[in-house]
Design an enzyme around this catalytic site. Structure first.
Site, PDB file in Angstrom:
ATOM      1  N   ILE A  56       0.929  -0.838  -0.183  1.00  0.00           N
ATOM      2  CA  ILE A  56      -0.421  -0.182   0.444  1.00  0.00           C
ATOM      3  C   ILE A  56       0.445   1.391   0.167  1.00  0.00           C
ATOM      4  O   ILE A  56      -0.170   2.601   0.272  1.00  0.00           O
ATOM      5  CB  ILE A  56      -0.940   0.216   0.711  1.00  0.00           C
ATOM      6  CG1 ILE A  56      -1.951   0.923   0.828  1.00  0.00           C
ATOM      7  CG2 ILE A  56      -0.006   0.386   2.382  1.00  0.00           C
ATOM      8  CD1 ILE A  56      -3.356   0.849   1.548  1.00  0.00           C
ATOM      9  N   TRP A  57       2.113   0.511  -0.139  1.00  0.00           N
ATOM     10  CA  TRP A  57       2.886   2.573  -0.605  1.00  0.00           C
ATOM     11  C   TRP A  57       3.454   2.942   0.741  1.00  0.00           C
ATOM     12  O   TRP A  57       3.447   3.929   0.628  1.00  0.00           O
ATOM     13  CB  TRP A  57       2.081   3.272  -1.501  1.00  0.00           C
ATOM     14  CG  TRP A  57       2.201   2.614  -2.990  1.00  0.00           C
ATOM     15  CD1 TRP A  57       2.383   1.990  -4.020  1.00  0.00           C
ATOM     16  CD2 TRP A  57       0.502   2.062  -3.432  1.00  0.00           C
ATOM     17  NE1 TRP A  57       2.295   1.141  -4.880  1.00  0.00           N
ATOM     18  CE2 TRP A  57       0.994   2.149  -4.860  1.00  0.00           C
ATOM     19  CE3 TRP A  57      -0.469   2.085  -3.082  1.00  0.00           C
ATOM     20  CZ2 TRP A  57      -0.523   1.141  -5.472  1.00  0.00           C
ATOM     21  CZ3 TRP A  57      -1.604   1.872  -3.344  1.00  0.00           C
ATOM     22  CH2 TRP A  57      -1.670   1.425  -4.510  1.00  0.00           C
ATOM     23  N   HIS A  58       3.735   1.896   1.813  1.00  0.00           N
ATOM     24  CA  HIS A  58       3.540   3.016   3.424  1.00  0.00           C
ATOM     25  C   HIS A  58       5.054   2.844   3.536  1.00  0.00           C
ATOM     26  O   HIS A  58       5.181   2.499   4.972  1.00  0.00           O
ATOM     27  CB  HIS A  58       2.427   2.806   4.161  1.00  0.00           C
ATOM     28  CG  HIS A  58       0.898   3.558   3.817  1.00  0.00           C
ATOM     29  ND1 HIS A  58      -0.044   3.696   4.245  1.00  0.00           N
ATOM     30  CD2 HIS A  58       1.169   4.532   3.285  1.00  0.00           C
ATOM     31  CE1 HIS A  58      -0.749   3.926   3.653  1.00  0.00           C
ATOM     32  NE2 HIS A  58      -0.426   4.643   2.369  1.00  0.00           N
ATOM     33  N   TYR A  59       6.306   1.959   2.855  1.00  0.00           N
ATOM     34  CA  TYR A  59       6.829   1.547   3.376  1.00  0.00           C
ATOM     35  C   TYR A  59       7.510   2.407   4.605  1.00  0.00           C
ATOM     36  O   TYR A  59       7.886   3.807   4.138  1.00  0.00           O
ATOM     37  CB  TYR A  59       8.091   0.870   2.197  1.00  0.00           C
ATOM     38  CG  TYR A  59       8.186   1.838   1.191  1.00  0.00           C
ATOM     39  CD1 TYR A  59       9.481   2.374   0.836  1.00  0.00           C
ATOM     40  CD2 TYR A  59       7.570   1.694   0.263  1.00  0.00           C
ATOM     41  CE1 TYR A  59       9.456   3.820   0.071  1.00  0.00           C
ATOM     42  CE2 TYR A  59       7.694   2.666  -0.824  1.00  0.00           C
ATOM     43  CZ  TYR A  59       8.516   3.750  -1.165  1.00  0.00           C
ATOM     44  OH  TYR A  59       8.200   4.201  -2.193  1.00  0.00           O
ATOM     45  N   HIS A  60       8.741   2.221   5.331  1.00  0.00           N
ATOM     46  CA  HIS A  60       9.833   2.902   6.181  1.00  0.00           C
ATOM     47  C   HIS A  60      10.589   1.850   6.755  1.00  0.00           C
ATOM     48  O   HIS A  60      10.971   1.199   6.375  1.00  0.00           O
ATOM     49  CB  HIS A  60       8.588   3.352   6.880  1.00  0.00           C
ATOM     50  CG  HIS A  60       7.604   2.620   7.617  1.00  0.00           C
ATOM     51  ND1 HIS A  60       6.244   1.785   7.753  1.00  0.00           N
ATOM     52  CD2 HIS A  60       7.708   1.994   9.021  1.00  0.00           C
ATOM     53  CE1 HIS A  60       5.921   1.228   7.962  1.00  0.00           C
ATOM     54  NE2 HIS A  60       7.413   0.710   9.758  1.00  0.00           N
TER      55      HIS A  60
END
Length: 558
Positions: A486-490
């Site tokens: 969901i493109w929320h990498y950190h």
């Protein structure tokens, strides 16, 4: 703003910020109020670019792999297709637009002042956040979540609350996107230079025996390949700040000689500071989708309604995104699909999921009697257990080569921790209740069982992973086989491991990292609001620290 080809060969500033994205833009605007700031962005401008500004272009933009695209695709070592931004405004230019704050517990855990963060959030919201109006499909999703027990009904709010809510959006009523780039309106024009297509190759350090390395400048290339250098003015307190994102900041530290010694030496990179934690602690919030065909037309929508459950999963939905060229190329819908009574196809990252890599890998098709249904219905829209709020599974990032334009190698280890898998399975159960709810009955076929929908959903090439025969009978296997981002990498430059609580890089001077790479945990929701807030929050805090150090009594009120 100007193209980096117009930049001087050598220039001097109080602050050099690498990355004009979700954190870098508000940070630069804030620091420009009192200092001379250079903001270096490796991509172009979002303004006048319909790929960014038009909500209906969302899926097509994620599929755009041209050199000038605002999106740079990468595939993790897990086989999951992902995207990173390459445009002024960063991820806020290519995401699904959902805007919501982190909860107070997260803010306290990060060591941030609640009053100051509230003011920083409002500073952002005055420019980019809107109250979305729900169409019939999103309204049915909201009612279905409440009917399924995801309560209370929190209505519209920016706050992060258990239950069902309508969140904010960075899309206005006309479907036009507003991004972190818009926060430039707060900047002092004489205090900032913004260079586009400025690709930073490395940070320059003063290295002397017996002393800590000191960051003193950067080397960057323009679009014609010419080399430029920017240095810090000789004034105490001036700094270089990395805001290049969870992939870019770790990668640039390593390319500059700050990282695991053995890894850097294997690429012939001169070691500046041995820091084995750079690139560690990478996490990505997993997503799994159920595609739900509708007998009724639905509106075009991205993420507006969210169900924040007690089981640890978030339920979100998107609908009605138009057919993308990439989806047609996969033969996933037939001529009958064009006349089928629904306007809905795969929304929220359709092209990003159905990417060429997945098609070439031989995307698995629905089996048995459901194969005909899948072809007949085309690409339906999805409900998904959004994102596990704070994934327990972690991975790492490494260099592939010394080219800063190339993607590094990153592994997220999706579902390696059993808690993440449990959350996914629990979320799928909630989705089943929503699909079967009375509120949602106009948008589902009663003859389609959950097993049928699972079978159809495994038929879309959402990643490069193989499918298994028990995908529809084992929810655990379904989660593993159909995992998406969901493109929320950190992570990668986390507080306490790579930076201190003031985001200064440990072991070197005059260098900070301020972006999502510093997060030890996801905010538990779309992080863009919190990342933009952090840029403003830290910009004010840095100003206040400097004023106090230079003789001011109180500094700046945060």
């Amino acid at each position: 703003m100007k193209d980096a080809t117009q930049a001087a060969n050598v220039s001097y500033y109080d602050y050099i910020i690498v990355g004009g994205g979700t954190a870098g833009r508000p940070l630069a605007a804030t620091l420009s109020e009192r200092f001379r700031v250079l903001l270096l962005e490796r991509g172009g401008s979002p303004y006048g670019d319909e790929r960014v500004e038009d909500m209906t272009r969302f899926t097509d933009t994620l599929a755009d792999t041209s050199p000038g695209s605002p999106v740079q695709r990468f595939v993790s070592e897990d086989g999951v297709i992902n995207s990173r931004p390459r445009v002024l405004g960063g991820g806020s230019c290519i995401n699904a637009g959902f805007y919501t704050r982190a909860d107070d517990d997260y803010l306290r855990g990060a060591g941030w002042d609640l009053e100051a963060t509230g003011a920083a959030y409002r500073w952002v919201e005055d420019v980019v956040a809107f109250h979305p109006e729900l169409g019939p499909w999103q309204a049915a999703l909201q009612a279905g979540l409440l009917e399924s027990g995801i309560t209370p009904d929190n209505g519209f709010t920016f706050d992060h609350l258990d239950g069902t809510k309508v969140g904010g959006s960075i899309f206005d009523a006309d479907g036009r996107r507003h991004t972190a780039a818009d926060l430039l309106r707060y900047a002092r024009a004489d205090g900032i230079d913004v260079l586009l297509w400025a690709r930073v190759a490395k940070i320059l350090f003063n290295v002397r025996a017996g002393r800590r390395p000191v960051a003193r400048g950067v080397v960057f290339h323009d679009s014609k390949g010419r080399i430029h250098k920017a240095y810090l003015n000789a004034r105490r307190g001036n700094e270089i700040i990395l805001s290049a994102g969870a992939l870019g900041s770790s990668q640039l530290l390593m390319l500059s000689g700050v990282g695991p010694a053995d890894h850097l030496r294997s690429f012939g990179i001169t070691l500046v500071h041995d820091q084995p934690e750079v690139g560690q602690g990478m996490s990505d919030n997993p997503m799994n989708a159920i595609y739900v065909p509708s007998p009724s037309p639905v509106e075009i929508s991205l993420i507006q309604v969210v169900g924040i459950t007690q089981v640890g999963s978030y339920i979100e939905g998107s609908s009605g995104a138009r057919h993308s060229a990439s989806a047609r190329n996969f033969g996933m819908f037939s001529p009958q699909a064009r006349s089928f009574p629904t306007t809905a196809v795969l929304a929220d990252g359709a092209a990003g999921h159905c990417a060429p890599e997945a098609a070439h890998a031989g995307g698995h098709r629905a089996r048995g009697g459901d194969d005909e249904a899948a072809r007949r219905l085309g690409l339906p829209r999805r409900l998904h257990p959004g994102e596990d709020p704070r994934p327990a599974s972690t991975g790492h990032l490494e260099l592939r080569n010394r080219n800063p334009d190339d993607n590094p190698s990153v592994t997220f280890n999706y579902f390696s921790h059993p808690e993440d898998l449990r959350r996914c399975v629990a979320g799928l159960s909630v989705i089943e209740r929503v699909i079967q709810s009375k509120a949602f009955e106009d948008f589902t076929y009663p003859s389609f069982s959950m097993e049928t929908l699972l079978n159809m959903s495994t038929g879309f090439p959402v990643n490069l992973l193989p499918r298994h025969d028990n995908d529809t009978t084992s929810l655990e296997q379904f989660c593993r086989d159909t995992v998406m981002t969901i493109w929320h990498y950190h992570g990668g430059c986390q507080v306490g491991r790579v930076v201190d609580t003031e985001y200064r890089v440990l072991g070197v001077d005059a260098l900070r990292v301020i972006d999502g790479s510093t997060f030890n945990a996801s905010p538990g929701t779309n992080p863009q609001a919190t990342v933009m807030m952090l840029g403003r929050y830290m910009g004010l805090k840095i100003q206040s620290e400097r004023l106090k150090a230079e003789g001011g009594k109180e500094g700046i009120k945060l």
